[in-house]
Write an enzyme that holds these catalytic residues in place. Structure first.
Site, PDB file in Angstrom:
ATOM      1  N   HIS A 177      -5.371   6.375   0.375  1.00 57.79           N
ATOM      2  CA  HIS A 177      -5.270   6.240   0.930  1.00 57.79           C
ATOM      3  C   HIS A 177      -3.786   5.342   1.513  1.00 57.79           C
ATOM      4  O   HIS A 177      -3.753   6.728   1.956  1.00 57.79           O
ATOM      5  CB  HIS A 177      -5.000   5.356  -0.981  1.00 57.79           C
ATOM      6  N   GLU A 185      -4.070   1.595  -3.571  1.00 59.08           N
ATOM      7  CA  GLU A 185      -4.039   2.235  -4.431  1.00 59.08           C
ATOM      8  C   GLU A 185      -3.041   2.941  -5.391  1.00 59.08           C
ATOM      9  O   GLU A 185      -3.115   2.652  -6.627  1.00 59.08           O
ATOM     10  CB  GLU A 185      -4.269   3.922  -3.670  1.00 59.08           C
ATOM     11  N   GLU A 186      -1.294   2.148  -4.955  1.00 55.83           N
ATOM     12  CA  GLU A 186      -0.608   2.397  -5.537  1.00 55.83           C
ATOM     13  C   GLU A 186      -0.133   1.869  -6.521  1.00 55.83           C
ATOM     14  O   GLU A 186       0.463   1.824  -7.792  1.00 55.83           O
ATOM     15  CB  GLU A 186       0.950   2.754  -4.848  1.00 55.83           C
ATOM     16  N   ASP A 237       2.231  11.820  -0.208  1.00 52.25           N
ATOM     17  CA  ASP A 237       1.349  10.630  -0.592  1.00 52.25           C
ATOM     18  C   ASP A 237       1.056   9.377  -0.068  1.00 52.25           C
ATOM     19  O   ASP A 237       1.929   9.274  -0.042  1.00 52.25           O
ATOM     20  CB  ASP A 237       1.498  10.507  -2.028  1.00 52.25           C
ATOM     21  N   ASP A 287      -1.323   2.762   1.652  1.00 51.16           N
ATOM     22  CA  ASP A 287       0.168   2.254   1.111  1.00 51.16           C
ATOM     23  C   ASP A 287       0.839   3.420   0.234  1.00 51.16           C
ATOM     24  O   ASP A 287       0.339   4.522   0.333  1.00 51.16           O
ATOM     25  CB  ASP A 287      -0.793   0.755  -0.376  1.00 51.16           C
TER      26      ASP A 287
HETATM   27 ZN   LIG Z   1      -1.373   9.299  -3.853  1.00 52.91          ZN
END
Ligand SMILES: [Zn+2]
Length: 389
Positions: A74, A138-139, A106, A76
């Site tokens: 991801h 995703e978050e 991340d 984002d």
């Molecule tokens: Zn992540």
């Protein structure tokens, strides 16, 4: 510093500079990555959210008529609001062999390394294709990747394996819990606090539901799975947000709370949800509606993320074990998109640089050694894909 390492680091710096906090558009980053890939002659596909402000990017290096291996991540990031950063979170900086910035761990690190490797992958005339799958939102519940997977399943040859590059310290994670998120809204009847019998207290009714959630949690905790790779080895209940009432002397009309579950593979999240719904329908709503038909409780299912069910014999585990020499795989309790791929018939593992402990934190970082390890892994993957078809 090796050439590929320094290219990966500059790419990471470039990606960190795009503020792709989930509430914002990610189009600048996606356009940048797409142009970069297409200039090399790598074909891409994009899928968008409803209002066209966010996109997923899919790219294929190598033959387009074969399944191949997906590198999924991801782009984002979580907000920096209220966090105490020592530098600008969107201007990557380096200290003590670490690269700092929002998303370094991340998980722009993994995406940056894949992008930096793309020219090398392209040069090698791969027999087995390598795909990039970069997704939005995703978050906030693995939202974007659903459209990407739908497009993949409907229009492309089914890949044989997916590697989701969440930060695992370059260890293989073969399973993750699923999740289910619910918003509960309670409408009471307001009145003066001195006359509780003339109203319906929405907070009190909320407390009764929360009480049931605690009972369910206790039952789950007392019946853990034996030999489970998950920590904790049972389904958990979470209650993250609650809002209710307006003043100490008014019977609160509205209460809302957001709760959910992290579901251990094998457990039925829907059944847990139904148990709560039954309690509301059979006990609480009749009581409230006997006082006034305007009062009552509703519950909305906000989000469902399927688990990644561990499968140590899957093509994905086999490939990553073969390339790394690792022979163990673990499991995590947070959700990833790997379960959506698994549902679509693509086995996956979670395997990426950096550590989850730094994710979502102020002064988030990734170690140079982790970037190097991931570069080495992707080089081996490239060699493998060039020789095997
Ligand atoms: Zn992540």
């Amino acid at each position: 510093m090796s050439d590929m390492l320094s290219r990966s680091v500059s790419m990471l710096e470039r990606l960190v500079a795009f503020d792709t906090t989930s509430r914002l558009s990610n189009l600048e980053l996606i356009d940048y990555a797409r142009d970069y890939l297409e200039e090399m002659g790598i074909p891409t596909r994009t899928t968008f959210n409803e209002d066209g402000t966010k996109a997923n990017l899919w790219a294929t290096i190598g033959p387009e008529d074969k399944g191949g291996v997906v590198l999924s991540g991801h782009v984002d990031v979580v907000p920096v609001d209220g966090q105490d950063w020592s530098h600008d979170p969107f201007k990557m900086w380096e200290a003590d062999g670490k690269y700092f910035g929002r998303g370094t761990a991340d998980m722009k690190g993994f995406c940056a390394i894949a992008l930096a490797m793309a020219p090398e992958m392209k040069k090698r005339n791969l027999k087995t294709p390598i795909h990039f799958a970069f997704s939005y939102d995703e978050e906030v519940g693995c939202i974007g990747v659903r459209g990407l997977i739908k497009d993949m399943a409907e229009n492309l040859p089914l890949p044989t394996a997916v590697i989701v590059g969440e930060p695992t310290g370059m260890k293989i994670i073969g399973g993750n819990k699923g999740s289910r998120g619910l918003m509960t809204t309670i409408r009471g009847i307001p009145g003066h606090s001195s006359e509780p019998h003339r109203g319906v207290n929405s907070i009190m009714y909320g407390a009764r539901i929360i009480n049931l959630l605690e009972t369910i949690q206790k039952e789950l905790r007392e019946n853990p799975y034996e030999d489970s790779p998950f920590d904790p080895p049972y389904t958990t209940i979470d209650l993250g947000i609650i809002e209710g009432g307006t003043a100490h002397n008014i019977i609160p009309e509205f209460t809302k709370f957001r709760w959910g579950m992290r579901i251990h593979p094998g457990d039925d999240g829907e059944a847990i949800e139904q148990r709560v719904r039954d309690y509301i329908e059979n006990e609480l709503n009749p009581e409230m509606k006997a006082f006034s038909p305007d009062a009552g409780i509703t519950m909305e299912l906000v989000n469902v993320v399927p688990p990644l069910i561990p499968d140590t014999d899957s093509a994905a585990e086999e490939l990553v074990r073969y390339l790394t020499g690792l022979n163990q795989s673990g499991a995590v309790s947070f959700g990833t998109e790997a379960g959506f791929f698994q549902e679509a018939g693509v086995p996956g593992v979670i395997f990426g640089p950096g550590y989850i402990q730094q994710a979502h934190q102020p002064d988030e970082f990734i170690e140079r050694s982790q970037v190097q390890e991931c570069v080495d892994f992707m080089s081996k993957l490239t060699d493998w894909a060039a020789d095997n078809g």
